[in-house]
Enzyme design. Structure first.
Site, PDB file in Angstrom:
ATOM      1  N   ASP A  79       0.817  -1.210   0.000  1.00  0.00           N
ATOM      2  CA  ASP A  79       0.000   0.000   0.000  1.00  0.00           C
ATOM      3  C   ASP A  79       0.853   1.263   0.000  1.00  0.00           C
ATOM      4  O   ASP A  79       2.068   1.209   0.242  1.00  0.00           O
ATOM      5  CB  ASP A  79      -0.960   0.002   1.201  1.00  0.00           C
ATOM      6  CG  ASP A  79      -0.300  -0.491   2.489  1.00  0.00           C
ATOM      7  OD1 ASP A  79       0.929  -0.412   2.592  1.00  0.00           O
ATOM      8  OD2 ASP A  79      -1.030  -0.951   3.388  1.00  0.00           O
ATOM      9  N   ASN A 148      -7.335  -3.140  14.276  1.00  0.00           N
ATOM     10  CA  ASN A 148      -8.730  -3.510  14.002  1.00  0.00           C
ATOM     11  C   ASN A 148      -8.826  -4.711  13.050  1.00  0.00           C
ATOM     12  O   ASN A 148      -9.869  -4.964  12.466  1.00  0.00           O
ATOM     13  CB  ASN A 148      -9.497  -2.304  13.434  1.00  0.00           C
ATOM     14  CG  ASN A 148      -8.877  -1.791  12.142  1.00  0.00           C
ATOM     15  OD1 ASN A 148      -7.939  -2.402  11.617  1.00  0.00           O
ATOM     16  ND2 ASN A 148      -9.391  -0.692  11.626  1.00  0.00           N
ATOM     17  N   HIS A 150      -7.038  -5.136  10.255  1.00  0.00           N
ATOM     18  CA  HIS A 150      -6.761  -4.906   8.835  1.00  0.00           C
ATOM     19  C   HIS A 150      -5.443  -5.534   8.415  1.00  0.00           C
ATOM     20  O   HIS A 150      -4.533  -5.722   9.227  1.00  0.00           O
ATOM     21  CB  HIS A 150      -6.830  -3.413   8.467  1.00  0.00           C
ATOM     22  CG  HIS A 150      -5.699  -2.556   8.954  1.00  0.00           C
ATOM     23  ND1 HIS A 150      -5.876  -1.487   9.804  1.00  0.00           N
ATOM     24  CD2 HIS A 150      -4.373  -2.580   8.681  1.00  0.00           C
ATOM     25  CE1 HIS A 150      -4.719  -0.894  10.017  1.00  0.00           C
ATOM     26  NE2 HIS A 150      -3.789  -1.545   9.363  1.00  0.00           N
ATOM     27  N   GLU A 155      -9.466  -2.117   5.561  1.00  0.00           N
ATOM     28  CA  GLU A 155     -10.133  -1.846   6.834  1.00  0.00           C
ATOM     29  C   GLU A 155     -11.454  -2.615   6.897  1.00  0.00           C
ATOM     30  O   GLU A 155     -12.104  -2.827   5.863  1.00  0.00           O
ATOM     31  CB  GLU A 155     -10.444  -0.342   6.919  1.00  0.00           C
ATOM     32  CG  GLU A 155      -9.221   0.554   6.816  1.00  0.00           C
ATOM     33  CD  GLU A 155      -8.578   0.841   8.162  1.00  0.00           C
ATOM     34  OE1 GLU A 155      -8.586  -0.042   9.037  1.00  0.00           O
ATOM     35  OE2 GLU A 155      -8.073   1.959   8.321  1.00  0.00           O
TER      36      GLU A 155
HETATM   37  C1  GLP Z   1      -0.562  -0.365   8.626  1.00  0.00           C
HETATM   38  C2  GLP Z   1      -0.131  -0.887   7.256  1.00  0.00           C
HETATM   39  C3  GLP Z   1      -0.014  -2.361   7.300  1.00  0.00           C
HETATM   40  C4  GLP Z   1       0.651  -2.740   8.609  1.00  0.00           C
HETATM   41  C5  GLP Z   1      -0.322  -2.544   9.731  1.00  0.00           C
HETATM   42  C6  GLP Z   1       0.248  -2.794  11.119  1.00  0.00           C
HETATM   43  O1  GLP Z   1      -1.459   0.636   8.637  1.00  0.00           O
HETATM   44  N1  GLP Z   1      -0.866  -0.458   6.123  1.00  0.00           N
HETATM   45  O2  GLP Z   1       0.718  -2.807   6.179  1.00  0.00           O
HETATM   46  O3  GLP Z   1       1.039  -4.066   8.574  1.00  0.00           O
HETATM   47  O4  GLP Z   1      -0.909  -1.279   9.643  1.00  0.00           O
HETATM   48  O5  GLP Z   1       1.090  -1.749  11.508  1.00  0.00           O
HETATM   49  P1  GLP Z   1       2.108  -1.826  12.719  1.00  0.00           P
HETATM   50  O6  GLP Z   1       3.115  -2.835  12.360  1.00  0.00           O
HETATM   51  O7  GLP Z   1       2.690  -0.444  12.812  1.00  0.00           O
HETATM   52  O8  GLP Z   1       1.320  -2.192  13.924  1.00  0.00           O
END
Ligand code: GLP
Length: 261
Positions: A79, A148, A150, A155
């Site tokens: 992304d 959440n 995702h 989402e």
């Molecule tokens: C983000 C990204 C994901 C990531 C996830 C967890 O928003 N788009 O690719 O894996 O959330 O993030 P984190 O590792 O900072 O908890």
């Protein structure tokens, strides 16, 4: 290492560093195999030690292996924020350059992300998805887990059939990601382009990496719940080669009875 049977095959390691080393070795083994498929990569705090470990493990490679890694490397990130140029410090392009492409001296053209500045985000999402297909599809896909549920920026609610597309980010996700924007959730872009569950589930193999106590609650939901749009990561249960790699903190109380085993 403790293996606990769950809805998703799970490996629990001591801490985030052990998880990172394990994942790094899997990534390098994948990329040093014959004719590797492109890697699918994620960003976020979970991936910081993982990419540090990839860089550290790469130092152990022979000159021939290193050359091979550079020659074969092709990765596609999940992304990118909409409205941020690649040079913006909060962009995922910047994250990838700082954490992986720069230290590994990869050809930047081999580290692909959606174009967050594309004038037509839907057209860019389709182009990105077509580029991945043309490159043979993703082989090994790394995923983090959002608070959440995702994956990528899919989402909840989100169906398994959703494809690469522009999406709105939830306030919770913007709050969580604010650290890259001076701690201000309002500075986090409201929209992004993300690969969908359709592309994620089409990858050959998936590693879902979950570390830290903050993820304990969502991890428990994932381990207990049937696939559902309310928990996008739960669709991964339908993938034939998914592995959940977690640390003890993320496993929370569930790890305690097994920890001495
Ligand atoms: C983000 C990204 C994901 C990531 C996830 C967890 O928003 N788009 O690719 O894996 O959330 O993030 P984190 O590792 O900072 O908890």
């Amino acid at each position: 290492m403790i293996a606990i049977p769950q809805r998703l095959p799970l490996i629990a390691l001591d801490d985030a560093q052990a998880v990172a080393r394990h994942v790094a070795r899997l990534v390098l083994a994948d990329q040093l195999a014959d004719r590797p498929r492109p890697l699918g990569l994620a960003t976020g705090a979970t991936m910081v030690p993982v990419y540090e470990a990839v860089v550290a493990e790469t130092r152990q490679l022979s000159a021939i292996q290193l050359e091979r890694l550079h020659e074969h490397w092709r990765s596609y990130n999940l992304d990118e924020y909409l409205g941020l140029a690649p040079q913006h410090p909060g962009s995922f392009a910047s994250f990838m350059h700082a954490r992986l492409a720069g230290p590994l001296q990869l050809d930047p053209r081999r580290v692909r992300l959606p174009d967050g500045m594309a004038p037509d985000p839907l057209a860019e999402a389709r182009r990105y998805c077509a580029e991945i297909r043309a490159a043979g599809g993703i082989g090994l896909q790394l995923l983090g887990l959002g608070l959440n549920g995702h994956v990528g920026f899919n989402e909840p609610p989100c169906d398994a059939s959703e494809s690469c597309r522009p999406v709105e980010l939830s306030p919770e996700t913007r709050r969580h990601n604010a650290s890259a924007f001076g701690g201000d959730p309002a500075a986090v872009p409201q929209r992004a382009i993300t690969l969908g569950l359709a592309e994620i589930l089409a990858s050959r193999r998936i590693l879902l990496i979950v570390t830290g106590a903050a993820k304990a609650e969502v991890l428990q939901r994932l381990l207990r719940q049937d696939p559902s749009p309310e928990l996008p990561a739960s669709w991964l249960q339908r993938h034939p080669a998914v592995q959940l790699i977690v640390d003890r903190s993320a496993l929370g109380a569930a790890a305690a009875p097994r920890s001495g085993a």
